[in-house]
Every structure is written in C-alpha cells, then in structure tokens.
Design an enzyme around this catalytic site. Structure first.
Site: not given
Length: 353
Positions: A193, A225, A229
C-alpha cells in the site's frame, strides 16, 4: 516488531496534498522515515520457504527477490508480465549472489498480467498445481496511471492495484492454508500500500456503487492512485477479520515502502512525472532499501495481521479508515469487490470460508 507509536499523519482530518505538506507532522514523518535504515530479518530466516513476488522485474520487486535469496529462501517465484522479463530479472539477481546463495535458491520465472483476469486465473491454477507449499506472497505489482485506460471494464489502476491483486490473493489462499496445516507454520500474504491513502478524497464513497463510480472516465483525477491504495487497506482489514472469524492461520498485512526511486510513476503526465522524480531523487529511498520494507512485512508475525506497516513497524492508518464512515466504506468495498470477483470466478468467495 517494535512497539506501536503515534503516526504523525494520524492527526489529519482533511485529506489533500496542500494540507499534508502544510502540516509539520507530515514533513517530520517523511524525513524521519526516509532516512531510517530498514532492518532485515536474520540470515537464513527464509530457509525452506517458497515465496512469490509479483512485479518482480524492476524496482522494489526485483530488489525484494534479491533480498529473499540472500536470506536463504529455497524457492522464489519471480512473477512478471512476461516470461522474458521474469527471466531477465532472475539473471540479474543471480549475478549478484554468492555461489552458495545461488545454489541454495531455486528461481522460477512465471508470467502474470494483472491487467487480465484470465492471466491471474492461470497463475493461480499453476501455483495450485506446481507448488507443494507457499510461505509468503508479496503482491508488489501496481501502477500509478496518469490517464484513463480501461482494463477488464474498470480503470486500470483499480483493476491492477485492487481487483486483480485481491483476486490473486484469494486464489492463493487455499495453498497458503494448506501450507499452514501441513508444515505447522503461519504463511503471510502482503499487499503493498502507501501513505498516499491518507490523501484520498474518495468522493466515490457517496455513490450507490463505489466500483461503478470508479469506472467513469470523467472522474479520473490524480486522486485515483490514492483511492486505490485506500481501497487496499480497507479490503485487507475486512479480509483479516473474516480470516480470524473462520480461524484461518494466515497473516495478511499491508506495507508502505515510503518514497522510493523506482519507475512506479513513469505513466504520469510529463510535468508531474518530473516533479515527482525530482522529489524522489532528493529524499527517496533506494529501491534496495525500500524493498527491505516488503521483505520485513513478508517475515512479520501475527501481530501484524490486518495492520498497516511503515518502516517495519505497525502504524495507525488514517483517521478516515477507523471512522464510522470508513468502517461503512470498508464493508461496502469488500462486498462489491467480492461480487465482482465471484462473477469472474464463481465461488471464489468460498476460499475465505
């Protein structure tokens, strides 16, 4: 694993880059973490173990393979988008090993493209057929897309970073469980992550379907993005709870490798890409140092189950993740993702029962 400490970023209530970089806590954390020497497990820690590393041809994945071999892993599956890339990665690693290290580790070059559900399914079938045990999986493959590209009906970073990543994890779970039973060990499933999850605006949480909302090209932004995550962290937390409920002896965790000098951001627009690379080459960890965080997470104990690791320590996630809104989103993300994957692979959800 050191004692849990208060993460400077946990104070954030607003999640965007302007507030992050204006907050002294973030700068303090950034500079503290980036210059830490990340410890590795003891030599020989991975003796007799079989390990899978995805996205292993460059950057963190490649260096993680190198570390695993030097730490005594018996078998390492080097998984890349093509066999040719995987074979080149194996050759690169072998050149850096001592003859003893090289002889002790069996490398295998496998192909898997996380932009294709069929490729992930084929990889899972091969692992089930050819591996007699599986001790650790490092799901390192990921992208930071600058433009909207559809893959399997979803935006590419959602497909690669979230859907295919968890599809692979669920496919490998029966082998991890069997390894636990047969060898009396506790295998690890590690997802890569990022502290980018602190900055996710995540407007899609207010839509009737989160994953449908993420399909919309008009909503593509530099937040995608960060959202991918965040979704990983939410999904890992939910998966960990389910595995606990079902007494499955497999540790799942997430790790933030920090700012590293890799090719992750190569697809961003020209100006932003060069700005990011300028930051990386100023304060970024080397790929070898960043990869140490992956190796440490793959060696971690059950105290990291469902947790977020930063520089080898368990750190608090963002305040959003543990909020009422975050808990609600966590359940929705998991349920929607499982519905998507069950449509791709009927009864895949039975792998967590």
């Amino acid at each position: 694993m050191a004692n849990r400490r208060q993460h400077p970023l946990s104070v954030f209530t607003e999640t965007n880059y302007l507030h992050a970089f204006a907050n002294p806590g973030y700068i303090t954390h950034l500079f503290w973490a980036q210059w830490q020497t990340v410890p590795l497990p003891e030599p020989g820690f991975f003796a007799d173990q079989t390990i899978i590393v995805t996205g292993a041809n460059v950057g963190l994945g490649l260096e993680a393979v190198r570390h695993f071999a030097r730490l005594g892993a018996t078998r390492v599956i080097v998984a890349c988008r093509s066999v040719e890339k995987a074979e080149a990665a194996v050759a690169n690693v072998r050149q850096s090993l001592t003859p003893e290290q090289d002889a002790a580790c069996k490398f295998e070059a496998w192909d898997v493209d996380l932009g294709s559900f069929a490729s992930v399914a084929a990889f899972g079938r091969r692992a089930a057929a050819e591996l007699d045990r599986l001790d650790a999986v490092v799901e390192n493959a990921g992208i930071a897309a600058g433009d909207y590209t559809p893959l399997e009906g979803y935006e590419s970073s959602i497909t690669v970073n979230v859907l295919s990543t968890f599809y692979m994890g669920l496919l490998l779970l029966p082998l991890l469980r069997r390894t636990a039973t047969q060898y009396n060990v506790r295998p690890r499933l590690t997802f890569i992550s990022s502290d980018a999850h602190f900055f996710a605006r995540f407007a899609e949480q207010y839509e009737p379907s989160i994953f449908d909302a993420l399909k919309d090209p008009s909503t593509m932004s530099h937040d995608r993005y960060n959202v991918s995550k965040l979704l990983e962290i939410l999904a890992v937390r939910e998966l960990a709870g389910i595995l606990d409920k079902n007494n499955v002896p497999v540790t799942v965790n997430t790790v933030n490798p920090g700012l590293c000098r890799t090719q992750l951001f190569r697809s961003l627009p020209f100006g932003i890409r060069h700005l990011v690379h300028g930051v990386l080459y100023t304060v970024g960890r080397t790929a070898s140092m960043g990869a140490r965080t992956l190796v440490s997470a793959a060696a971690a104990g059950p105290e990291t189950h469902g947790q977020y690791l930063d520089t080898t320590e368990v750190w608090p996630v963002s305040t959003y993740v543990t909020s009422e809104a975050g808990n609600k989103a966590q359940r929705r993300v998991w349920a929607e993702m499982l519905d998507i994957l069950d449509a791709v692979h009927p009864d895949i959800s039975k792998n967590i029962e």
